[in-house]
Design an enzyme around this catalytic site. Structure first.
Site, PDB file in Angstrom:
ATOM      1  N   ARG A  35      20.463 -44.609 -13.822  1.00  0.00           N
ATOM      2  CA  ARG A  35      21.825 -44.283 -13.430  1.00  0.00           C
ATOM      3  C   ARG A  35      22.013 -42.764 -13.237  1.00  0.00           C
ATOM      4  O   ARG A  35      22.766 -42.325 -12.371  1.00  0.00           O
ATOM      5  CB  ARG A  35      22.749 -44.793 -14.529  1.00  0.00           C
ATOM      6  CG  ARG A  35      24.199 -44.762 -14.223  1.00  0.00           C
ATOM      7  CD  ARG A  35      24.954 -45.111 -15.478  1.00  0.00           C
ATOM      8  NE  ARG A  35      24.985 -46.541 -15.730  1.00  0.00           N
ATOM      9  CZ  ARG A  35      26.108 -47.267 -15.630  1.00  0.00           C
ATOM     10  NH1 ARG A  35      27.226 -46.705 -15.289  1.00  0.00           N
ATOM     11  NH2 ARG A  35      26.090 -48.550 -15.877  1.00  0.00           N
ATOM     12  N   LYS A 187      30.489 -63.610 -18.079  1.00  0.00           N
ATOM     13  CA  LYS A 187      31.910 -63.268 -18.212  1.00  0.00           C
ATOM     14  C   LYS A 187      32.752 -63.988 -17.166  1.00  0.00           C
ATOM     15  O   LYS A 187      33.242 -63.396 -16.214  1.00  0.00           O
ATOM     16  CB  LYS A 187      32.071 -61.753 -18.116  1.00  0.00           C
ATOM     17  CG  LYS A 187      31.427 -61.052 -19.315  1.00  0.00           C
ATOM     18  CD  LYS A 187      31.524 -59.554 -19.205  1.00  0.00           C
ATOM     19  CE  LYS A 187      30.468 -58.973 -18.330  1.00  0.00           C
ATOM     20  NZ  LYS A 187      30.447 -57.542 -18.218  1.00  0.00           N
ATOM     21  N   GLY A 340      25.914 -55.011 -14.416  1.00  0.00           N
ATOM     22  CA  GLY A 340      25.013 -54.341 -15.340  1.00  0.00           C
ATOM     23  C   GLY A 340      23.749 -55.142 -15.580  1.00  0.00           C
ATOM     24  O   GLY A 340      22.630 -54.623 -15.447  1.00  0.00           O
ATOM     25  N   GLY A 363      31.700 -53.672 -13.054  1.00  0.00           N
ATOM     26  CA  GLY A 363      33.137 -53.937 -13.169  1.00  0.00           C
ATOM     27  C   GLY A 363      33.918 -53.333 -12.011  1.00  0.00           C
ATOM     28  O   GLY A 363      34.775 -53.992 -11.414  1.00  0.00           O
TER      29      GLY A 363
HETATM   30  P1  ADP Z   1      26.518 -58.701 -15.302  1.00  0.00           P
HETATM   31  O1  ADP Z   1      26.340 -57.628 -16.346  1.00  0.00           O
HETATM   32  O2  ADP Z   1      25.422 -58.698 -14.282  1.00  0.00           O
HETATM   33  O3  ADP Z   1      27.878 -58.675 -14.694  1.00  0.00           O
HETATM   34  P2  ADP Z   1      27.232 -60.637 -17.327  1.00  0.00           P
HETATM   35  O4  ADP Z   1      27.424 -59.524 -18.287  1.00  0.00           O
HETATM   36  O5  ADP Z   1      28.418 -61.395 -16.874  1.00  0.00           O
HETATM   37  O6  ADP Z   1      26.406 -60.126 -16.054  1.00  0.00           O
HETATM   38  O7  ADP Z   1      26.237 -61.723 -17.965  1.00  0.00           O
HETATM   39  C1  ADP Z   1      24.952 -61.382 -18.388  1.00  0.00           C
HETATM   40  C2  ADP Z   1      24.492 -62.275 -19.507  1.00  0.00           C
HETATM   41  O8  ADP Z   1      24.641 -63.637 -19.175  1.00  0.00           O
HETATM   42  C3  ADP Z   1      23.020 -62.095 -19.831  1.00  0.00           C
HETATM   43  O9  ADP Z   1      22.892 -61.565 -21.121  1.00  0.00           O
HETATM   44  C4  ADP Z   1      22.433 -63.500 -19.725  1.00  0.00           C
HETATM   45  O10 ADP Z   1      21.509 -63.794 -20.760  1.00  0.00           O
HETATM   46  C5  ADP Z   1      23.650 -64.353 -19.878  1.00  0.00           C
HETATM   47  N1  ADP Z   1      23.469 -65.684 -19.318  1.00  0.00           N
HETATM   48  C6  ADP Z   1      23.130 -65.990 -18.061  1.00  0.00           C
HETATM   49  N2  ADP Z   1      23.024 -67.322 -17.907  1.00  0.00           N
HETATM   50  C7  ADP Z   1      23.329 -67.873 -19.094  1.00  0.00           C
HETATM   51  C8  ADP Z   1      23.416 -69.210 -19.579  1.00  0.00           C
HETATM   52  N3  ADP Z   1      23.192 -70.248 -18.767  1.00  0.00           N
HETATM   53  N4  ADP Z   1      23.749 -69.400 -20.883  1.00  0.00           N
HETATM   54  C9  ADP Z   1      23.991 -68.352 -21.672  1.00  0.00           C
HETATM   55  N5  ADP Z   1      23.928 -67.065 -21.281  1.00  0.00           N
HETATM   56  C10 ADP Z   1      23.601 -66.832 -20.010  1.00  0.00           C
HETATM   57 MG    MG Z   2      26.904 -57.464 -18.443  1.00  0.00          MG
END
Ligand code: ADP
Ligand code: MG
Length: 383
Positions: A35, A187, A340, A363
């Site tokens: 970053r 999320k 992230g 975000g």
């Molecule tokens: P990003 O940071 O890319 O926006 P999020 O923070 O929303 O993504 O989600 C990331 C998390 O989601 C990771 O830690 C991953 O392990 C978890 N995750 C993805 N698929 C599943 C699942 N089917 N069950 C539980 N956790 C999951």
């Molecule tokens: Mg995340």
């Protein structure tokens, strides 16, 4: 959005540069400076034009001035990246005259997150010009991202900030079609608004990750012990209805990888279907879904991906995310990854350089897609 060019002659001037150097630090060392590297073009351009830099960033969420939230490791890494001494200063009233100076964690100042105008005015007084390259923090109205702009005479977006905004606007306003959105991660309630936006402008939307579970529940499937945000079920139901599922744009996995727990020692099974038995949880898309999702990527011209498609941190549940990442990396079209964890997955797979754009602001990019206000961006835009 005002650009760096609009600043004019900045030779010998002090430029306040808001960066997002909130990077992972372990045992006093920066563990991942990806970053930070993304802000280098802006810092180098300003230095080439003869400016002196005052770098300002937040780091973590300090309550007080806890030493573990010091930017010292970050200042040290910045010195290496810029091949020059970077002095870290703790006192807003005594900014030394060095070429590159870094202010201690701006969240040590209680007024920062409150967008306190007194702090904003003091910050504005520290430099002649203001540049914001912290796209990842632009959805927050803080003193160093928004408040300060009102008190400075010249302000502009940095090159990273600009490319982040331009990329998202391009895919939202004039995507080459078919335009595919892939939404995963955990999320759900945070991201459901974005799915509604994509129902309007994307051609297809693939669902994966923990995001899948509320959709399955809304469709009446059993979810076993899968991670499920209860508040996500109603919005998922609404999205399915808006979309006239299964005749619309939303595509859900048709099979799943399930396990008895989250971990590398878990017992793992391939589930032919999507009814998860009690005692099991869905942790990745299955092999048929993987094939389908990869095919959808290949058939699209613009692909946006946010949120891992499974619990990619564990080998047993990484296949879905890896397949998506590889298909995007091999793609010749416009490929954008925001988020992230999805970004971290891309980097872990060693594929981040093979895509069009990797957002540093998960975000913020979702807010921009949704059409929600970005105070940091609005402050740099002439209306
Ligand atoms: P990003 O940071 O890319 O926006 P999020 O923070 O929303 O993504 O989600 C990331 C998390 O989601 C990771 O830690 C991953 O392990 C978890 N995750 C993805 N698929 C599943 C699942 N089917 N069950 C539980 N956790 C999951
Ligand atoms: Mg995340």
């Amino acid at each position: 959005m005002r650009t760096l060019d609009s600043l004019g002659d900045i030779e010998g001037k002090r430029v306040f540069v808001r960066v997002d150097f909130n990077v992972p630090v372990h045992e006093g060392k920066v563990r991942d400076d990806a970053r930070m590297r993304r802000a280098l073009p802006t810092l180098e351009e300003l230095r080439d034009r003869g400016a002196k830099l005052l770098l300002v960033s937040h780091f973590g969420r300090p309550k007080d001035r806890e030493p573990e939230f010091s930017l010292a490791p970050v200042a040290e890494r910045t010195s290496k990246l810029l091949h020059t001494d970077v002095e870290l200063v703790d006192d807003l009233d005594n900014i030394p005259d060095g070429d590159v100076v870094m202010l201690e964690n701006i969240r040590y100042e209680p007024g920062e997150t409150k967008n306190d105008s007194e702090l904003a005015e003091r910050l504005a007084g520290l430099a002649d010009y203001y540049v914001n390259d912290a796209f990842g923090t632009s959805h927050r109205a803080h003193a160093s991202t928004e408040g300060v702009v009102e008190f400075v005479e010249h302000s502009a977006a940095g090159l990273l900030f600009q490319s982040e905004v331009d990329t998202i606007r391009l895919i939202m306003n004039a995507p080459k079609r078919p335009f595919l959105a892939i939404m995963g991660g955990a999320k759900v309630t945070d991201k459901i608004g974005v799915i509604e936006t994509f129902l309007g402008i994307a051609d297809k939307i693939l669902i994966g990750g923990a995001m899948t579970t509320p959709f399955l529940r809304a469709l009446g499937h059993s979810i076993g012990d899968s991670l499920c945000e209860d508040d996500g079920v109603e919005p998922a139901r609404k999205a399915l209805e808006m979309d006239d599922y299964p005749n619309g744009k939303l595509i859900l996995p048709e099979d799943l990888v399930i396990a008895d727990r989250l971990g590398d020692d878990a017992e793992v099974q391939m589930l032919n279907g999507v009814d998860v038995p009690d005692g099991w949880m869905q942790l990745d898309i299955g092999s048929r879904a993987r094939t389908r999702y990869v095919a959808e990527i290949r058939e699209s011209q613009t692909i946006f991906w946010n949120g891992p498609i499974g619990a990619y941190e564990y080998k047993s549940f990484a296949a879905g995310s890896l397949a998506i990442a590889q298909a995007m990396a091999a793609h010749q079209g416009t490929t954008v990854v925001g988020g992230g964890d999805s970004g971290a997955a891309m980097r872990e797979f060693g594929l981040s350089h093979s895509i069009t754009h990797l957002s540093t602001g998960g975000g913020a990019s979702l807010k921009l897609i949704e059409g929600s206000p970005l105070p940091g961006l609005d402050a740099l835009t002439d209306h």
